[in-house]
Design an enzyme around this catalytic site. Structure first.
Site, short mmCIF file in Angstrom:
data_model
loop_
_atom_site.label_atom_id
_atom_site.label_comp_id
_atom_site.label_asym_id
_atom_site.label_seq_id
_atom_site.Cartn_x
_atom_site.Cartn_y
_atom_site.Cartn_z
N LYS A 172 -63.93 45.15 -56.81
CA LYS A 172 -62.93 45.19 -55.72
C LYS A 172 -62.63 43.77 -55.25
CE LYS A 172 -64.26 46.07 -51.31
NZ LYS A 172 -63.77 45.04 -50.38
N ASN A 173 -63.70 42.99 -55.04
CA ASN A 173 -63.50 41.68 -54.43
C ASN A 173 -62.87 40.65 -55.38
OD1 ASN A 173 -64.45 42.75 -52.12
ND2 ASN A 173 -66.44 41.70 -52.14
N ARG A 197 -58.37 44.01 -43.71
CA ARG A 197 -58.53 42.63 -43.32
C ARG A 197 -58.23 41.67 -44.47
NH1 ARG A 197 -61.56 38.74 -43.40
NH2 ARG A 197 -61.66 37.32 -41.63
N CYS A 202 -63.93 43.57 -36.58
CA CYS A 202 -64.02 44.72 -37.47
C CYS A 202 -65.43 45.27 -37.43
CB CYS A 202 -63.59 44.35 -38.88
SG CYS A 202 -64.88 43.60 -39.81
N ARG A 210 -65.33 38.17 -37.73
CA ARG A 210 -64.62 37.70 -38.92
C ARG A 210 -63.37 36.88 -38.62
NH1 ARG A 210 -65.14 42.40 -43.38
NH2 ARG A 210 -65.16 40.64 -44.80
N PRO A 211 -63.53 35.68 -38.07
CA PRO A 211 -62.38 34.82 -37.79
C PRO A 211 -61.74 34.30 -39.08
CG PRO A 211 -64.42 33.66 -37.35
CD PRO A 211 -64.80 35.06 -37.71
N ASP A 259 -60.25 31.06 -39.04
CA ASP A 259 -59.97 29.65 -38.73
C ASP A 259 -60.05 28.74 -39.96
OD1 ASP A 259 -62.73 30.50 -38.45
OD2 ASP A 259 -63.20 28.44 -37.86
N LEU A 260 -60.98 29.03 -40.87
CA LEU A 260 -61.12 28.15 -42.05
C LEU A 260 -59.93 28.29 -42.99
CD1 LEU A 260 -64.93 28.75 -42.80
CD2 LEU A 260 -63.88 26.84 -41.56
N ASP A 304 -73.33 42.15 -49.21
CA ASP A 304 -72.79 43.48 -49.52
C ASP A 304 -73.83 44.40 -50.16
OD1 ASP A 304 -70.43 42.66 -48.50
OD2 ASP A 304 -69.34 42.53 -50.40
N ILE A 353 -75.04 36.43 -42.96
CA ILE A 353 -73.60 36.22 -43.14
C ILE A 353 -72.77 36.85 -42.02
CG2 ILE A 353 -71.66 36.44 -44.77
CD1 ILE A 353 -73.94 34.81 -45.96
N ARG A 390 -63.07 52.97 -49.92
CA ARG A 390 -62.45 51.63 -50.00
C ARG A 390 -63.01 50.83 -51.17
NH1 ARG A 390 -63.98 48.40 -45.39
NH2 ARG A 390 -63.01 46.87 -46.75
C1 UD1 Z 1 -65.77 38.43 -48.70
C2 UD1 Z 1 -65.89 39.83 -49.29
C3 UD1 Z 1 -66.94 40.63 -48.54
C4 UD1 Z 1 -68.26 39.88 -48.50
C5 UD1 Z 1 -68.06 38.46 -47.98
C6 UD1 Z 1 -69.33 37.61 -48.07
C7 UD1 Z 1 -63.68 40.26 -50.17
C8 UD1 Z 1 -62.41 41.03 -50.08
N1 UD1 Z 1 -64.60 40.47 -49.21
O1 UD1 Z 1 -65.33 38.59 -47.36
O2 UD1 Z 1 -67.09 41.88 -49.20
O3 UD1 Z 1 -69.14 40.56 -47.65
O4 UD1 Z 1 -67.04 37.79 -48.75
O5 UD1 Z 1 -69.79 37.58 -49.37
O6 UD1 Z 1 -63.88 39.49 -51.10
N2 UD1 Z 1 -65.83 32.89 -41.47
C9 UD1 Z 1 -65.39 32.09 -40.44
N3 UD1 Z 1 -64.11 31.60 -40.49
C10 UD1 Z 1 -63.26 31.90 -41.51
C11 UD1 Z 1 -63.73 32.70 -42.56
C12 UD1 Z 1 -65.02 33.18 -42.52
O7 UD1 Z 1 -66.12 31.82 -39.49
O8 UD1 Z 1 -62.11 31.42 -41.52
C13 UD1 Z 1 -67.19 33.46 -41.41
C14 UD1 Z 1 -67.14 34.98 -41.28
O9 UD1 Z 1 -67.00 35.38 -39.95
C15 UD1 Z 1 -68.47 35.40 -41.87
C16 UD1 Z 1 -68.71 34.35 -42.95
O10 UD1 Z 1 -67.84 33.25 -42.64
O11 UD1 Z 1 -69.47 35.31 -40.91
C17 UD1 Z 1 -68.44 34.86 -44.34
O12 UD1 Z 1 -67.09 35.20 -44.47
P1 UD1 Z 1 -66.30 35.07 -45.85
O13 UD1 Z 1 -67.17 34.45 -46.88
O14 UD1 Z 1 -64.99 34.44 -45.55
O15 UD1 Z 1 -66.10 36.59 -46.21
P2 UD1 Z 1 -64.75 37.33 -46.56
O16 UD1 Z 1 -63.93 36.50 -47.47
O17 UD1 Z 1 -64.15 37.85 -45.31
#
Ligand code: UD1
Length: 432
Positions: free
Chosen positions: A22-23, A92, A116, A121-122, A124-125, A305, A327, A397
């Site tokens: 999926k990812n 998301r 969520c 899950r911000p 900002d990055l 996950d 995470i 999902r």
């Molecule tokens: C993706 C996966 C999800 C998996 C996660 C971590 C998909 C569709 N989803 O989610 O299944 O659990 O990777 O392996 O591929 N964060 C920030 N700012 C940002 C982005 C992220 O603070 O702009 C934080 C998040 O809140 C979280 C952490 O970084 O605490 C990890 O997030 P991220 O690696 O971005 O996960 P996703 O891409 O949302």
């Protein structure tokens, strides 16, 4: 709303094949709008998140065709840069369309995904990175408009290796002016799969899966055919189900290196693992052993996950196991439901202490999120008696035809369509 009905305590046996990840599918599908032509994706799983993504593609002007596991997308006529607010809120990962929409149409209006089920899950990055690459951002309450004539290369240092942000940067940098360097990118196999797909289309991405990625921007991408990698999280879910219920199963089409972070945990639990080509045989012991400490980490660490299904298996291990979630800050909501089976898990902030019990008992529970829902299925398969799992739309999902695949391994699990059975009851009453 559908539910799963499970009669537990059946040892699993037989073979099961993994579906596509999926990812990987989600970012690759988002990236297809960069390509003016027909993209062919094999091993594209039939999941509700994938189907929502396909609807997004259609809503912005792509044509989409599914032939079994193959999905064919023609993005010749992308005409729209807005993703419906409702879709953005339900899924998301539609944030993954940010860069591809800008690259293709010059603009993207997206709604900021709210909190969520597993944490805040911000994004900002994502925003900061594409700003560095030339996007102009206008925030308007819960929505943001991002525009750029063309992305330009940049040096981006990620303070945390966010999977989604790395994907948005890769997509933005693929068609851009100049060179982009990502320091501390996410290194998950799904990142390498996205890079491989983009490179097949003519992108110049070097070092995906490593600690620095370099991308030479190109003018244009061309159509390609690509096979999505097998789902490593699905593999760890089957491994957990086998460990928890006992038995021996063979999981086909695994990529062993993708599972190397979870193998030691199953070994420590007493499972025997045998690899032959891409088939993984899992033999569970009479009783699982506890695991001293699992810490979720970015890849190549233990995947967040996989934590919920493995916690479900550890509920019946001998002794006390500890898991630290690093995470997401709110990924233990399913634990209350697991305890309804008679499990003994205490949660303190990001730490779960799992005191193994001898056996679980069937229960009526509610899935709280995708992987937490899968954990409830793992527990129900091992529990004595009947269980009912509600809110299984969360599970749909990420798991395609989950109940059929588990039934193929000897599990007694079926999907009940409650609306259908209500209608049937009403019409039976009327006939009487
Ligand atoms: C993706 C996966 C999800 C998996 C996660 C971590 C998909 C569709 N989803 O989610 O299944 O659990 O990777 O392996 O591929 N964060 C920030 N700012 C940002 C982005 C992220 O603070 O702009 C934080 C998040 O809140 C979280 C952490 O970084 O605490 C990890 O997030 P991220 O690696 O971005 O996960 P996703 O891409 O949302």
């Amino acid at each position: 709303m559908d539910t799963f009905e499970v009669n537990g305590r059946r040892k699993l046996s037989g073979n099961v094949k993994l579906h596509g990840a999926k990812n990987s599918a989600l970012p690759i599908l988002a990236a297809t709008i960069l390509i003016e032509g027909e993209t062919v994706l094999h091993n594209c799983p039939d999941l509700s998140d994938v189907n929502t993504t396909l609807s997004i593609l259609e809503s912005i002007g792509c044509t989409v065709r599914r032939e079994g596991d193959t999905v064919i997308i023609n993005a010749e006529n992308v005409s729209c840069s807005d993703i419906d607010e409702c879709v953005m809120r339900t899924m998301r990962s539609s944030i993954l369309f940010l860069s591809s929409l800008i690259s293709r149409t010059g603009c993207a209006s997206v709604y900021l995904p709210g909190g969520c089920d597993i944490g805040t899950r911000p994004v900002d990055l994502h925003i900061k990175s594409i700003k560095n690459m030339g996007a102009v951002i206008t925030e308007n309450g819960s929505s943001i408009k991002c525009c750029a004539d063309k992305f330009h290369g940049a040096k981006i240092i990620l303070p945390f290796p966010s999977v989604g942000a790395t994907e948005n940067i890769l997509i933005a940098a693929a068609i851009s002016k100049g060179k982009t360097i990502i320091i501390n990118p996410a290194r998950e196999p799904e990142i390498s799969d996205l890079a491989e797909f983009l490179n097949k289309c003519g992108a110049k991405i070097y070092g995906a899966g490593e600690t620095t990625i370099e991308i030479e921007g190109v003018e244009k991408l061309h159509p390609c055919e690509h096979t999505i990698i097998p789902d490593r999280i699905l593999a760890s879910t089957y491994m957990s189900a086998c460990a928890c219920s006992g038995g021996t199963i063979v999981i086909e089409d695994v990529r062993p290196s993708h599972l190397s972070p979870v193998f030691p945990v199953f070994n420590e639990m007493g499972c025997k693992l045998y690899l032959k080509d891409n088939a993984l045989k899992v033999v569970s012991p009479k009783r699982l052993r506890r695991v001293r400490m699992i810490k979720t980490l970015p890849y190549p660490g233990f995947p967040t996950d996989s934590q919920s299904p493995i916690v479900a298996a550890l509920t019946v291990a001998k002794g006390t196991s500890v898991l630290k979630e690093n995470i997401f800050e709110n990924r233990f909501r399913y634990v209350n439901e697991l305890n309804r089976f008679g499990a003994d898990i205490e949660v303190n902030d990001r730490l779960a202490v799992i005191n193994g019990v001898k056996e679980l008992n069937g229960s009526e529970v509610y899935a709280t999120d995708l992987r937490g829902g899968a954990a409830l299925v793992v527990a129900a398969l091992a529990a004595d008696g009947k269980s009912t799992i509600h809110s299984i739309h969360h599970i749909d999902r990420g798991y395609s035809h989950f109940e059929e695949c588990l039934a193929g391994l000897g599990a007694d699990i079926k999907r009940i369509n409650n609306e259908e059975s209500e209608t049937k009851k009403t019409s039976e009453k009327k006939q009487i």
